[in-house]
Structures are given as structure tokens and as C-alpha cells.
Design an enzyme around this catalytic site. Structure first.
Site, PDB file in Angstrom:
ATOM      1  N   GLY A   9       0.565  -1.112  -0.174  1.00 31.09           N
ATOM      2  CA  GLY A   9      -0.096   0.132   0.026  1.00 31.09           C
ATOM      3  C   GLY A   9       1.275   1.132   0.067  1.00 31.09           C
ATOM      4  N   GLY A  45       3.192   2.644  -2.574  1.00 31.81           N
ATOM      5  CA  GLY A  45       3.641   2.722  -4.203  1.00 31.81           C
ATOM      6  C   GLY A  45       2.879   4.421  -4.198  1.00 31.81           C
ATOM      7  N   CYS A  59      -1.650   3.367  -4.672  1.00 34.41           N
ATOM      8  CA  CYS A  59      -2.130   2.787  -3.986  1.00 34.41           C
ATOM      9  C   CYS A  59      -3.354   3.513  -3.270  1.00 34.41           C
ATOM     10  CB  CYS A  59      -0.787   1.733  -3.443  1.00 34.41           C
ATOM     11  SG  CYS A  59      -0.368   1.138  -4.153  1.00 34.41           S
TER      12      CYS A  59
HETATM   13  P1  XMP Z   1       5.448   3.551  -7.145  1.00 35.89           P
HETATM   14  O1  XMP Z   1       5.972   3.905  -5.982  1.00 35.89           O
HETATM   15  O2  XMP Z   1       7.016   3.394  -7.768  1.00 35.89           O
HETATM   16  O3  XMP Z   1       4.871   1.792  -7.292  1.00 35.89           O
HETATM   17  O4  XMP Z   1       4.940   3.844  -8.218  1.00 35.89           O
HETATM   18  C1  XMP Z   1       4.613   1.166  -7.547  1.00 35.89           C
HETATM   19  C2  XMP Z   1       4.542  -0.293  -7.367  1.00 35.89           C
HETATM   20  O5  XMP Z   1       2.704  -0.084  -6.191  1.00 35.89           O
HETATM   21  C3  XMP Z   1       2.181  -1.148  -6.485  1.00 35.89           C
HETATM   22  N1  XMP Z   1       0.894  -1.032  -7.178  1.00 35.89           N
HETATM   23  C4  XMP Z   1      -0.425  -1.095  -5.983  1.00 35.89           C
HETATM   24  N2  XMP Z   1      -0.621  -1.767  -5.033  1.00 35.89           N
HETATM   25  N3  XMP Z   1      -2.907  -0.738  -5.588  1.00 35.89           N
HETATM   26  C5  XMP Z   1      -1.751  -1.227  -4.922  1.00 35.89           C
HETATM   27  O6  XMP Z   1      -1.766  -0.700  -3.230  1.00 35.89           O
HETATM   28  C6  XMP Z   1      -2.563  -0.572  -7.012  1.00 35.89           C
HETATM   29  O7  XMP Z   1      -3.714  -0.800  -7.387  1.00 35.89           O
HETATM   30  C7  XMP Z   1      -0.561  -1.031  -7.156  1.00 35.89           C
HETATM   31  N4  XMP Z   1      -0.625  -1.223  -8.744  1.00 35.89           N
HETATM   32  C8  XMP Z   1       0.488  -0.731  -8.209  1.00 35.89           C
HETATM   33  C9  XMP Z   1       3.226  -2.528  -6.861  1.00 35.89           C
HETATM   34  O8  XMP Z   1       3.620  -3.021  -5.990  1.00 35.89           O
HETATM   35  C10 XMP Z   1       3.908  -1.562  -8.157  1.00 35.89           C
HETATM   36  O9  XMP Z   1       5.416  -2.186  -8.152  1.00 35.89           O
END
Ligand code: XMP
Length: 346
Positions: free
Chosen positions: A180, A182, A185
């Protein structure tokens, strides 16, 4: 009721140390993904449909890192991407290429892994939001039974040491850590669950397993990457920092007066789920547009320079040395204000 305090990236700084490093060229920022896979850049691009397809994976490979092709496609589309990538690599000359694809934990995941392997992939990423889960256990175990050590198994995501150790014991060779955190997220908002990103790394770094720690999500600068590695991460995974580039999937959106954007979205966003399977259930991410950033290779070079500089501020030539020597301080809100460029706030 159990309660404990948890820190994240902005809460801490690394204490600068004496350095006898005369040039950043003396610093090696590479690290191992396992005993057989070494990356010259400790950065992995996230398996997201606005971050990694074959173009991004190739750019990551060229820069010394790794790209994980997302799983929100048909099995044939995935196989075509792996094949394209493998040919690109062969044209480059000898040497075993690293090719990574994401799979889920139900449906065609084992067939996907098989097709990816047959087309040249050597890394499979069991990609779900809550990795400390029976379906993840079953998926990892099935992949290990089928492929043994022929495929590196990356899995996740986890937020605790207990979860990290369990995934390791189930057979994961590397684990994505952070739930959670990201940039896109909304899991913590929707569910109230998670753990500040750096705390997850501090905790998982207490493991006695060989499994590699991947700090995933919430990293915004090379400084954050250095903090994650100093806290114990072997490698980092990035989404937003690499999205919006020439190599990330998706069209440019013209917004007038020469301003261009690209879409960046969470894989659990309503929009991503709808495009993938025509419906959405739980909505734990957002879809947004971000400014177009040009060639990802420039971003990766800047990050590499920043990480090398970060190691040298601690007087270290390798990631291993940094993890042994690093000392953190906790900063106050006033300290955080001072840590950011702040002339414009005066
Ligand atoms: P950043 O901060 O680099 O994060 O943009 C990328 C990471 O976010 C995760 N990810 C998600 N987590 N809902 C979430 O809670 C989502 O829809 C989602 N999509 C991606 C994932 O770990 C990614 O590497």
C-alpha cells in the site's frame, strides 16, 4: 491490542561518514538477485501495464537493471513480448539474458510460466497485492515443483518479517516488500492495512534467510533508493519514477501549449481492472496522468549517479558495505523542511 511505531523514508536521513573514495567510478551499485543472477543496477521496473512491456524491459536490461513484464494481457501477447525480447538480446551478442514476467495465482498462471520459460524467460514474478496468502503459497509451490531452480521465483507483496520468512520458506527467491505504499495505491485508505515502506524493509532485513529483499513502491528519489538499500533492501522496484517515459506503454496525451502527459495507473484501479477483464471489484488504486519525461535511459543514468553518490557519502564502494556501515537518524518535521529545497518557501 498490539501497537508499534513505524518509520518511512521522510522520517530518516543517513549520517554522512568519512570517505576515501576519490571518484564515483570506484563505486559499484550492482547487486545479486540470486546466486546466479547479478544486476549492475539495483533497479527493477514494476509489472504494471503503464510501466513494463518489452521496450521498458529492454531499456532496463541495457542499463543493467531488470524489467518485469506485467500480466494484464493475453497469454499469447505475453509470449510474443518475451520472444521479441529474447531476439533483441541474441542480436546483442553472447551472454544469458534475464527475462522476467509476472503471473497471478489462479487460472492460467502455470501455463503462463511454462510458455514464458519455453520462450526464454528465467524469472517469474508471482504478483499479488497480499502475498502472505494461501493462494500465493500454493502458486509458488506449484511453480517450484514444475521448474525447480530453472526459474527464479519473485513473489509478494509483504509487509512483515513473518510474511517474508514464510514466502521464503514456500520457495520464493526474492520478495517484494511493502503493502500500500506505492504512489498510485489506495489499499491503506480502502482497507486500513499496510506498514510504512521503510519500516517494512527494516523488519524484513532481520531475516536469516538467503531470499533477496526488493523494496517496492513509494520510492520518489535516488535518496529514497539509497535509504531503502541502507535499511537492508537488496534491490528496489519502481513504478512512477519510470512511468511517463518513451519506453513506458501508452500514448502521449497532448494537453495544449506543448504540454504532454501519459497515463500512470495502479493495477487495482477501476480503470486497469476494467480494461483487463471488463469489470472491477475491489478498487485499491488510482489512475492518473503524469507529465511526459522523455527517454527512460536518462532517468536511469541519473538514478545510478545518485545511488553511487549516496554510497560514497557513507564512505562505501558497494551495497554490502553500505548495509554494514549505514547509520540513520530520525528527523523532525523541521528537519524534513530543511532537507527539501526550500528557498521558494521563504
Ligand atoms: P510507485 O510508488 O513506484 O509504486 O509508483 C509502484 C508499486 O505500487 C504497487 N501497485 C499497487 N498497489 N494498488 C496498490 O495498493 C494498486 O492498484 C497498485 N498497482 C501497483 C506495486 O507494488 C508497484 O510495484
Amino acid at each position: 491490542m498490539k501497537f508499534k511505531e513505524a518509520l518511512t523514508y521522510d522520517d530518516v536521513l543517513l549520517i554522512p561518514k568519512y570517505s576515501n573514495i576519490r571518484s564515483r567510478k570506484e563505486v559499484h551499485v550492482g547487486n545479486d538477485l540470486d546466486a546466479n543472477i547479478h544486476l549492475n543496477l539495483p533497479i527493477i521496473s514494476a509489472p504494471m501495464d503503464t510501466v513494463t512491456e518489452s521496450e521498458m524491459a529492454y531499456a532496463m536490461h541495457e542499463a543493467g537493471g531488470l524489467g518485469v513484464i506485467h500480466r494484464y494481457n493475453t497469454i499469447n501477447e505475453m509470449a510474443t513480448m518475451v520472444r521479441e525480447l529474447h531476439d533483441s538480446y541474441l542480436r546483442e551478442g553472447p551472454g544469458e539474458p534475464n527475462i522476467a514476467v509476472a503471473v497471478g495465482v489462479t487460472g492460467d498462471f502455470l501455463t503462463r510460466a511454462m510458455l514464458a520459460y519455453e520462450n526464454g524467460a528465467n524469472i517469474v514474478c508471482v504478483d499479488v497485492a497480499h502475498g502472505h496468502h494461501i493462494l500465493v503459497r500454493e502458486a509458488i509451490e506449484k511453480i517450484k515443483i514444475e521448474f525447480s531452480d530453472k526459474l527464479h521465483v519473485m513473489a509478494g507483496n509483504v509487509a512483515t518479517l513473518e510474511a517474508f520468512n514464510d514466502l521464503s520458506d514456500w520457495g520464493a527467491d526474492s520478495v517484494r516488500c511493502n503493502i500500500g505504499g506505492g504512489s498510485i495505491c489506495s489499499t491503506r485508505i480502502q482497507t486500513g492495512h499496510g506498514m510504512p515502506g521503510l519500516q517494512t524493509i527494516f523488519e524484513c532485513a532481520q531475516t536469516d534467510r538467503e531470499t533477496k529483499i526488493i523494496a517496492d513502491g513509494g520510492l520518489r528519489t535516488s535518496g529514497d533508493i539509497v535509504k531503502a538499500i541502507a535499511a537492508g533492501a537488496d534491490l528496489v522496484m519502481l513504478g512512477s519514477m519510470l512511468a511517463g517515459t518513451d519506453q513506458s506503454p501508452g500514448d502521449l496525451i497532448q494537453c495544449g501549449r506543448g504540454i504532454k502527459n501519459k497515463v500512470y495507473r495502479g493495477m487495482a484501479s477501476k480503470e486497469a481492472q476494467f480494461d483487463w477483464r471488463g469489470e472491477h471489484s475491489s478498487n485499491e488504486g488510482i489512475s492518473t496522468t503524469i507529465p511526459y519525461k522523455g527517454d527512460v535511459r536518462n532517468i536511469l543514468q541519473d538514478l545510478k549517479n545518485g545511488i553511487a553518490s549516496g554510497l560514497s557519502y557513507s564512505g562505501c564502494r558497494t551495497i554490502e558495505e553500505l548495509q554494514a556501515r549505514a547509520e540513520f537518524v530520525r528527523q523532525t518535521n523541521a528537519g524534513l523542511g530543511e532537507s527539501k529545497t526550500h528557498i521558494l518557501q521563504r
